[in-house]
Design a protein around this motif. Sequence first.
Motif, PDB file in Angstrom:
ATOM      1  N   LEU A  68      36.908  40.594  45.041  1.00 22.52           N
ATOM      2  CA  LEU A  68      37.170  39.976  46.340  1.00 22.52           C
ATOM      3  C   LEU A  68      38.536  39.276  46.402  1.00 22.52           C
ATOM      4  O   LEU A  68      38.812  38.549  47.357  1.00 22.52           O
ATOM      5  CB  LEU A  68      36.049  38.974  46.670  1.00 22.52           C
ATOM      6  CG  LEU A  68      34.648  39.573  46.695  1.00 22.52           C
ATOM      7  CD1 LEU A  68      33.599  38.498  46.965  1.00 22.52           C
ATOM      8  CD2 LEU A  68      34.543  40.677  47.739  1.00 22.52           C
ATOM      9  N   TRP A  69      39.355  39.487  45.364  1.00 24.73           N
ATOM     10  CA  TRP A  69      40.706  38.929  45.423  1.00 24.73           C
ATOM     11  C   TRP A  69      41.454  39.549  46.606  1.00 24.73           C
ATOM     12  O   TRP A  69      41.249  40.738  46.865  1.00 24.73           O
ATOM     13  CB  TRP A  69      41.443  39.270  44.110  1.00 24.73           C
ATOM     14  CG  TRP A  69      42.757  38.569  43.976  1.00 24.73           C
ATOM     15  CD1 TRP A  69      42.981  37.347  43.422  1.00 24.73           C
ATOM     16  CD2 TRP A  69      44.030  39.057  44.434  1.00 24.73           C
ATOM     17  NE1 TRP A  69      44.315  37.038  43.498  1.00 24.73           N
ATOM     18  CE2 TRP A  69      44.984  38.070  44.122  1.00 24.73           C
ATOM     19  CE3 TRP A  69      44.469  40.209  45.080  1.00 24.73           C
ATOM     20  CZ2 TRP A  69      46.344  38.209  44.429  1.00 24.73           C
ATOM     21  CZ3 TRP A  69      45.816  40.348  45.393  1.00 24.73           C
ATOM     22  CH2 TRP A  69      46.733  39.359  45.062  1.00 24.73           C
ATOM     23  N   PRO A  70      42.260  38.829  47.416  1.00 25.43           N
ATOM     24  CA  PRO A  70      42.787  37.481  47.158  1.00 25.43           C
ATOM     25  C   PRO A  70      41.937  36.338  47.701  1.00 25.43           C
ATOM     26  O   PRO A  70      42.315  35.183  47.537  1.00 25.43           O
ATOM     27  CB  PRO A  70      44.140  37.520  47.877  1.00 25.43           C
ATOM     28  CG  PRO A  70      43.919  38.465  49.019  1.00 25.43           C
ATOM     29  CD  PRO A  70      42.935  39.489  48.538  1.00 25.43           C
ATOM     30  N   ASN A  74      38.122  33.053  41.270  1.00 19.66           N
ATOM     31  CA  ASN A  74      37.259  32.167  40.478  1.00 19.66           C
ATOM     32  C   ASN A  74      37.344  32.428  38.980  1.00 19.66           C
ATOM     33  O   ASN A  74      37.223  31.511  38.171  1.00 19.66           O
ATOM     34  CB  ASN A  74      35.804  32.336  40.955  1.00 19.66           C
ATOM     35  CG  ASN A  74      34.990  31.100  40.666  1.00 19.66           C
ATOM     36  OD1 ASN A  74      35.438  29.999  40.916  1.00 19.66           O
ATOM     37  ND2 ASN A  74      33.792  31.280  40.112  1.00 19.66           N
ATOM     38  N   CYS A  75      37.543  33.701  38.592  1.00 11.23           N
ATOM     39  CA  CYS A  75      37.585  33.993  37.146  1.00 11.23           C
ATOM     40  C   CYS A  75      38.809  33.356  36.484  1.00 11.23           C
ATOM     41  O   CYS A  75      38.774  33.054  35.286  1.00 11.23           O
ATOM     42  CB  CYS A  75      37.512  35.493  36.876  1.00 11.23           C
ATOM     43  SG  CYS A  75      38.592  36.497  37.881  1.00 11.23           S
ATOM     44  N   CYS A  76      39.869  33.128  37.242  1.00 10.92           N
ATOM     45  CA  CYS A  76      41.060  32.459  36.676  1.00 10.92           C
ATOM     46  C   CYS A  76      40.906  30.940  36.756  1.00 10.92           C
ATOM     47  O   CYS A  76      41.504  30.205  35.978  1.00 10.92           O
ATOM     48  CB  CYS A  76      42.314  32.890  37.414  1.00 10.92           C
ATOM     49  SG  CYS A  76      42.560  34.675  37.414  1.00 10.92           S
ATOM     50  N   TYR A 171      37.356  41.755  33.479  1.00 13.38           N
ATOM     51  CA  TYR A 171      36.264  40.985  34.065  1.00 13.38           C
ATOM     52  C   TYR A 171      35.909  41.530  35.448  1.00 13.38           C
ATOM     53  O   TYR A 171      36.812  41.857  36.212  1.00 13.38           O
ATOM     54  CB  TYR A 171      36.680  39.497  34.167  1.00 13.38           C
ATOM     55  CG  TYR A 171      35.569  38.605  34.631  1.00 13.38           C
ATOM     56  CD1 TYR A 171      34.599  38.150  33.740  1.00 13.38           C
ATOM     57  CD2 TYR A 171      35.451  38.269  35.978  1.00 13.38           C
ATOM     58  CE1 TYR A 171      33.553  37.354  34.190  1.00 13.38           C
ATOM     59  CE2 TYR A 171      34.405  37.486  36.428  1.00 13.38           C
ATOM     60  CZ  TYR A 171      33.462  37.035  35.520  1.00 13.38           C
ATOM     61  OH  TYR A 171      32.423  36.260  35.965  1.00 13.38           O
ATOM     62  N   PRO A 172      34.632  41.677  35.799  1.00 18.66           N
ATOM     63  CA  PRO A 172      33.435  41.197  35.116  1.00 18.66           C
ATOM     64  C   PRO A 172      32.753  42.240  34.226  1.00 18.66           C
ATOM     65  O   PRO A 172      31.538  42.152  34.010  1.00 18.66           O
ATOM     66  CB  PRO A 172      32.521  40.823  36.274  1.00 18.66           C
ATOM     67  CG  PRO A 172      32.806  41.875  37.293  1.00 18.66           C
ATOM     68  CD  PRO A 172      34.277  42.216  37.142  1.00 18.66           C
ATOM     69  N   PHE A 173      33.514  43.228  33.729  1.00 19.81           N
ATOM     70  CA  PHE A 173      32.895  44.190  32.815  1.00 19.81           C
ATOM     71  C   PHE A 173      32.899  43.642  31.400  1.00 19.81           C
ATOM     72  O   PHE A 173      33.839  42.957  30.987  1.00 19.81           O
ATOM     73  CB  PHE A 173      33.651  45.522  32.817  1.00 19.81           C
ATOM     74  CG  PHE A 173      33.459  46.317  34.076  1.00 19.81           C
ATOM     75  CD1 PHE A 173      32.349  47.123  34.236  1.00 19.81           C
ATOM     76  CD2 PHE A 173      34.381  46.246  35.116  1.00 19.81           C
ATOM     77  CE1 PHE A 173      32.163  47.855  35.409  1.00 19.81           C
ATOM     78  CE2 PHE A 173      34.201  46.967  36.284  1.00 19.81           C
ATOM     79  CZ  PHE A 173      33.096  47.771  36.430  1.00 19.81           C
TER      80      PHE A 173
HETATM   81  S1  SF4 Z   1      35.688  36.216  40.203  1.00 19.05           S
HETATM   82 FE1  SF4 Z   1      37.462  37.445  39.670  1.00 19.05          FE
HETATM   83  S2  SF4 Z   1      36.644  39.527  39.443  1.00 19.05           S
HETATM   84 FE2  SF4 Z   1      35.134  38.342  40.602  1.00 19.05          FE
HETATM   85  S3  SF4 Z   1      35.649  38.693  42.748  1.00 19.05           S
HETATM   86 FE3  SF4 Z   1      36.682  36.824  42.128  1.00 19.05          FE
HETATM   87  S4  SF4 Z   1      38.739  37.503  41.516  1.00 19.05           S
HETATM   88 FE4  SF4 Z   1      37.426  39.319  41.550  1.00 19.05          FE
END
Ligand code: SF4
Length: 241
Positions: A68-70, A74-76, A171-173
Amino acid sequence: MPESQESTTTIKSSIDELSKKWNIEKPIYDLHLGRRNDVIDTTVKVNQVIFHIPKLSNNDLFVLWNCLWPDCHNCCEKQGRLPLTKDDIYTLKNKLNYNSITEFLDKETKISSWNEPGSFGNLITHISMISLKRKVTETDEEDGKPVKCRFLDDQGSCKIQDGKPGVCWLYPFASWMESYNSRPLVHATFQFTGDCPGFYLSKTIDDVLPVLNDYSFKIYNYNMSTNRTIREGFGATNIIY
Ligand code: SF4
Ligand code: SF4
Protein backbone atom coordinates in the motif's frame (compact mmCIF):
# COMPACT_ATOMS: atom_id res chain seq x y z
CA MET A 1 6.27 -15.93 29.45
CA PRO A 2 6.90 -18.76 26.89
CA GLU A 3 8.45 -17.54 23.60
CA SER A 4 5.38 -18.43 21.46
CA GLN A 5 3.01 -16.66 23.89
CA GLU A 6 5.27 -13.59 23.91
CA SER A 7 5.28 -13.56 20.11
CA THR A 8 1.44 -13.75 19.96
CA THR A 9 1.22 -10.88 22.47
CA THR A 10 3.58 -8.78 20.33
CA ILE A 11 1.62 -9.54 17.15
CA LYS A 12 -1.64 -8.66 18.91
CA SER A 13 -0.40 -5.29 20.10
CA SER A 14 1.00 -4.57 16.60
CA ILE A 15 -2.19 -5.48 14.74
CA ASP A 16 -4.36 -3.64 17.27
CA GLU A 17 -2.22 -0.56 16.62
CA LEU A 18 -2.52 -1.12 12.86
CA SER A 19 -6.33 -1.49 13.14
CA LYS A 20 -6.60 2.10 14.43
CA LYS A 21 -5.54 3.38 11.01
CA TRP A 22 -6.47 0.60 8.59
CA ASN A 23 -9.50 -1.61 8.11
CA ILE A 24 -8.18 -5.09 8.95
CA GLU A 25 -10.81 -7.67 8.01
CA LYS A 26 -11.77 -10.01 10.84
CA PRO A 27 -10.59 -13.25 9.14
CA ILE A 28 -7.19 -11.63 8.54
CA TYR A 29 -7.01 -10.32 12.11
CA ASP A 30 -7.80 -13.80 13.44
CA LEU A 31 -5.28 -15.44 11.10
CA HIS A 32 -2.50 -13.24 12.54
CA LEU A 33 -3.37 -14.44 16.02
CA GLY A 34 -3.49 -18.14 15.11
CA ARG A 35 -7.25 -18.25 15.69
CA ARG A 36 -8.11 -19.95 12.39
CA ASN A 37 -8.05 -23.74 12.21
CA ASP A 38 -9.20 -23.95 8.60
CA VAL A 39 -6.04 -22.74 6.87
CA ILE A 40 -5.04 -24.71 3.79
CA ASP A 41 -1.53 -24.26 2.42
CA THR A 42 -1.87 -23.69 -1.33
CA THR A 43 1.36 -23.91 -3.28
CA VAL A 44 2.01 -22.13 -6.53
CA LYS A 45 5.33 -22.25 -8.38
CA VAL A 46 6.28 -19.00 -10.03
CA ASN A 47 9.58 -19.02 -11.90
CA GLN A 48 12.07 -20.60 -9.46
CA VAL A 49 10.09 -20.02 -6.23
CA ILE A 50 7.37 -22.11 -4.61
CA PHE A 51 4.92 -19.77 -2.88
CA HIS A 52 2.75 -21.00 -0.01
CA ILE A 53 -0.50 -19.03 -0.03
CA PRO A 54 -3.02 -19.50 2.81
CA LYS A 55 -6.60 -20.32 1.95
CA LEU A 56 -9.33 -19.97 4.60
CA SER A 57 -11.43 -22.99 3.70
CA ASN A 58 -14.49 -22.04 5.79
CA ASN A 59 -14.78 -18.80 3.81
CA ASP A 60 -13.45 -20.29 0.56
CA LEU A 61 -11.12 -17.28 0.28
CA PHE A 62 -7.39 -16.85 -0.32
CA VAL A 63 -5.32 -14.42 1.75
CA LEU A 64 -3.39 -12.30 -0.74
CA TRP A 65 -1.21 -9.21 -0.48
CA ASN A 66 -0.42 -5.97 -2.22
CA CYS A 67 1.85 -3.19 -0.98
CA LEU A 68 0.00 0.00 0.00
CA TRP A 69 3.00 2.31 -0.31
CA PRO A 70 3.05 5.37 -0.51
CA ASP A 71 0.00 5.51 1.78
CA CYS A 72 1.77 3.08 4.12
CA HIS A 73 5.39 2.77 5.27
CA ASN A 74 4.78 0.91 8.46
CA CYS A 75 7.49 -1.70 7.84
CA CYS A 76 10.13 1.07 7.83
CA GLU A 77 8.54 2.72 10.90
CA LYS A 78 8.80 -0.55 12.79
CA GLN A 79 11.89 -2.16 11.40
CA GLY A 80 13.16 -5.04 13.54
CA ARG A 81 16.55 -5.86 12.01
CA LEU A 82 18.42 -5.29 8.72
CA PRO A 83 20.78 -8.25 8.17
CA LEU A 84 23.11 -7.67 5.21
CA THR A 85 24.23 -10.02 2.50
CA LYS A 86 27.75 -9.67 1.14
CA ASP A 87 26.29 -7.95 -1.95
CA ASP A 88 24.45 -5.48 0.34
CA ILE A 89 27.68 -4.67 2.17
CA TYR A 90 29.50 -3.72 -1.03
CA THR A 91 26.49 -1.79 -2.42
CA LEU A 92 25.94 0.17 0.80
CA LYS A 93 29.62 0.95 1.26
CA ASN A 94 29.48 2.80 -2.07
CA LYS A 95 26.00 4.25 -1.52
CA LEU A 96 27.02 5.76 1.82
CA ASN A 97 30.32 7.03 0.38
CA TYR A 98 32.84 5.03 2.37
CA ASN A 99 36.30 4.47 0.96
CA SER A 100 36.85 1.18 2.73
CA ILE A 101 34.72 -1.78 3.78
CA THR A 102 36.37 -1.72 7.21
CA GLU A 103 35.27 1.85 7.85
CA PHE A 104 31.73 1.13 6.59
CA LEU A 105 31.41 -1.94 8.82
CA ASP A 106 32.78 -0.04 11.81
CA LYS A 107 30.52 3.01 11.49
CA GLU A 108 27.28 1.69 9.99
CA THR A 109 26.79 -1.90 11.13
CA LYS A 110 26.63 -4.20 14.12
CA ILE A 111 26.40 -7.95 14.67
CA SER A 112 22.90 -9.37 15.10
CA SER A 113 22.18 -12.85 16.44
CA TRP A 114 18.79 -14.48 16.60
CA ASN A 115 16.96 -17.82 16.56
CA GLU A 116 14.76 -18.60 13.61
CA PRO A 117 12.09 -21.32 13.90
CA GLY A 118 11.90 -23.80 10.98
CA SER A 119 9.00 -23.34 8.64
CA PHE A 120 7.25 -26.39 10.01
CA GLY A 121 8.34 -25.95 13.63
CA ASN A 122 10.70 -28.92 13.59
CA LEU A 123 14.02 -27.17 14.21
CA ILE A 124 15.54 -23.86 15.21
CA THR A 125 18.45 -22.22 13.45
CA HIS A 126 20.72 -19.76 15.25
CA ILE A 127 21.81 -17.03 12.83
CA SER A 128 24.50 -14.36 13.20
CA MET A 129 24.85 -11.68 10.54
CA ILE A 130 26.22 -8.21 10.01
CA SER A 131 23.27 -5.79 10.22
CA LEU A 132 22.83 -2.21 9.07
CA LYS A 133 22.13 0.01 12.10
CA ARG A 134 18.54 1.27 11.96
CA LYS A 135 19.52 4.18 14.17
CA VAL A 136 22.95 5.62 14.79
CA THR A 137 22.92 4.78 18.49
CA GLU A 138 21.41 1.30 18.11
CA THR A 139 22.13 -1.00 21.09
CA ASP A 140 22.34 -4.80 21.35
CA GLU A 141 19.12 -4.78 23.42
CA GLU A 142 17.24 -3.20 20.49
CA ASP A 143 18.13 -6.02 18.10
CA GLY A 144 14.84 -7.53 16.83
CA LYS A 145 12.75 -4.78 18.46
CA PRO A 146 10.81 -2.34 16.24
CA VAL A 147 12.67 0.90 15.58
CA LYS A 148 11.96 3.67 13.04
CA CYS A 149 14.65 3.32 10.37
CA ARG A 150 16.94 6.34 10.04
CA PHE A 151 16.76 6.09 6.24
CA LEU A 152 12.99 6.76 6.12
CA ASP A 153 12.39 10.35 4.98
CA ASP A 154 9.49 12.67 5.86
CA GLN A 155 7.58 11.72 2.68
CA GLY A 156 7.70 8.00 3.55
CA SER A 157 10.42 7.17 1.01
CA CYS A 158 13.70 5.38 1.57
CA LYS A 159 16.71 7.70 1.34
CA ILE A 160 18.86 4.83 0.04
CA GLN A 161 16.17 3.34 -2.23
CA ASP A 162 18.44 1.98 -4.98
CA GLY A 163 20.96 0.61 -2.46
CA LYS A 164 18.66 -0.53 0.32
CA PRO A 165 19.35 -3.96 1.86
CA GLY A 166 17.93 -7.01 0.08
CA VAL A 167 15.83 -7.84 3.12
CA CYS A 168 13.87 -4.58 2.66
CA TRP A 169 12.66 -5.76 -0.75
CA LEU A 170 11.19 -8.96 0.66
CA TYR A 171 8.80 -7.95 3.44
CA PRO A 172 6.17 -9.29 4.12
CA PHE A 173 7.50 -12.50 2.54
CA ALA A 174 9.60 -14.96 4.50
CA SER A 175 11.67 -17.37 2.45
CA TRP A 176 13.85 -20.40 2.89
CA MET A 177 15.87 -22.78 0.75
CA GLU A 178 15.85 -26.55 0.49
CA SER A 179 17.92 -28.92 -1.56
CA TYR A 180 16.06 -31.18 -4.01
CA ASN A 181 18.03 -33.60 -6.21
CA SER A 182 21.12 -31.49 -5.40
CA ARG A 183 19.42 -28.37 -6.76
CA PRO A 184 18.32 -25.42 -4.60
CA LEU A 185 14.57 -25.07 -4.16
CA VAL A 186 13.38 -21.73 -2.79
CA HIS A 187 10.11 -21.43 -0.86
CA ALA A 188 8.30 -18.29 0.28
CA THR A 189 5.28 -17.45 2.36
CA PHE A 190 3.75 -14.42 4.06
CA GLN A 191 4.92 -13.30 7.49
CA PHE A 192 1.95 -12.31 9.63
CA THR A 193 3.77 -10.00 12.06
CA GLY A 194 0.85 -7.59 12.55
CA ASP A 195 2.74 -4.72 10.92
CA CYS A 196 1.45 -4.83 7.34
CA PRO A 197 -2.06 -3.70 6.32
CA GLY A 198 -1.66 -4.97 2.73
CA PHE A 199 -3.37 -8.38 3.17
CA TYR A 200 -6.78 -8.90 1.59
CA LEU A 201 -9.22 -11.71 0.84
CA SER A 202 -9.97 -12.96 -2.66
CA LYS A 203 -11.91 -15.76 -4.35
CA THR A 204 -9.10 -16.29 -6.82
CA ILE A 205 -5.35 -16.58 -6.50
CA ASP A 206 -4.99 -15.01 -9.99
CA ASP A 207 -5.13 -11.50 -8.48
CA VAL A 208 -1.73 -11.97 -6.82
CA LEU A 209 0.13 -13.66 -9.70
CA PRO A 210 1.74 -10.44 -11.07
CA VAL A 211 3.04 -9.68 -7.56
CA LEU A 212 4.40 -13.21 -7.16
CA ASN A 213 6.06 -12.96 -10.55
CA ASP A 214 7.82 -9.75 -9.52
CA TYR A 215 8.83 -11.07 -6.09
CA SER A 216 9.98 -14.47 -7.38
CA PHE A 217 13.14 -12.89 -8.83
CA LYS A 218 13.86 -10.80 -5.72
CA ILE A 219 13.31 -13.76 -3.41
CA TYR A 220 15.37 -16.20 -5.47
CA ASN A 221 18.29 -13.78 -5.82
CA TYR A 222 18.15 -12.89 -2.13
CA ASN A 223 18.37 -16.54 -1.11
CA MET A 224 21.32 -17.16 -3.44
CA SER A 225 23.03 -14.05 -2.08
CA THR A 226 22.42 -15.09 1.54
CA ASN A 227 23.81 -18.53 0.75
CA ARG A 228 27.01 -16.99 -0.66
CA THR A 229 27.23 -14.67 2.35
CA ILE A 230 27.21 -17.58 4.81
CA ARG A 231 29.56 -19.67 2.66
CA GLU A 232 32.09 -16.86 2.46
CA GLY A 233 32.04 -16.22 6.22
CA PHE A 234 30.12 -12.91 6.30
CA GLY A 235 27.50 -14.62 8.47
CA ALA A 236 26.95 -17.94 10.27
CA THR A 237 24.11 -20.38 10.92
CA ASN A 238 23.92 -23.24 13.43
CA ILE A 239 21.03 -25.66 13.82
CA ILE A 240 20.40 -25.91 17.56
CA TYR A 241 17.60 -28.52 17.51
S1 SF4 B 1 3.87 -2.39 5.77
FE1 SF4 B 1 5.38 -2.20 4.15
S2 SF4 B 1 4.96 -3.94 2.80
FE2 SF4 B 1 3.14 -3.64 4.07
S3 SF4 B 1 1.82 -2.30 2.88
FE3 SF4 B 1 3.01 -1.00 4.23
S4 SF4 B 1 4.78 -0.38 2.98
FE4 SF4 B 1 3.86 -2.16 1.98
S1 SF4 C 1 16.60 0.96 4.60
FE1 SF4 C 1 14.93 2.03 3.56
S2 SF4 C 1 13.50 0.40 2.96
FE2 SF4 C 1 14.87 -0.47 4.50
S3 SF4 C 1 13.79 -0.17 6.46
FE3 SF4 C 1 15.13 1.61 6.16
S4 SF4 C 1 13.83 3.14 5.17
FE4 SF4 C 1 12.82 1.17 4.95
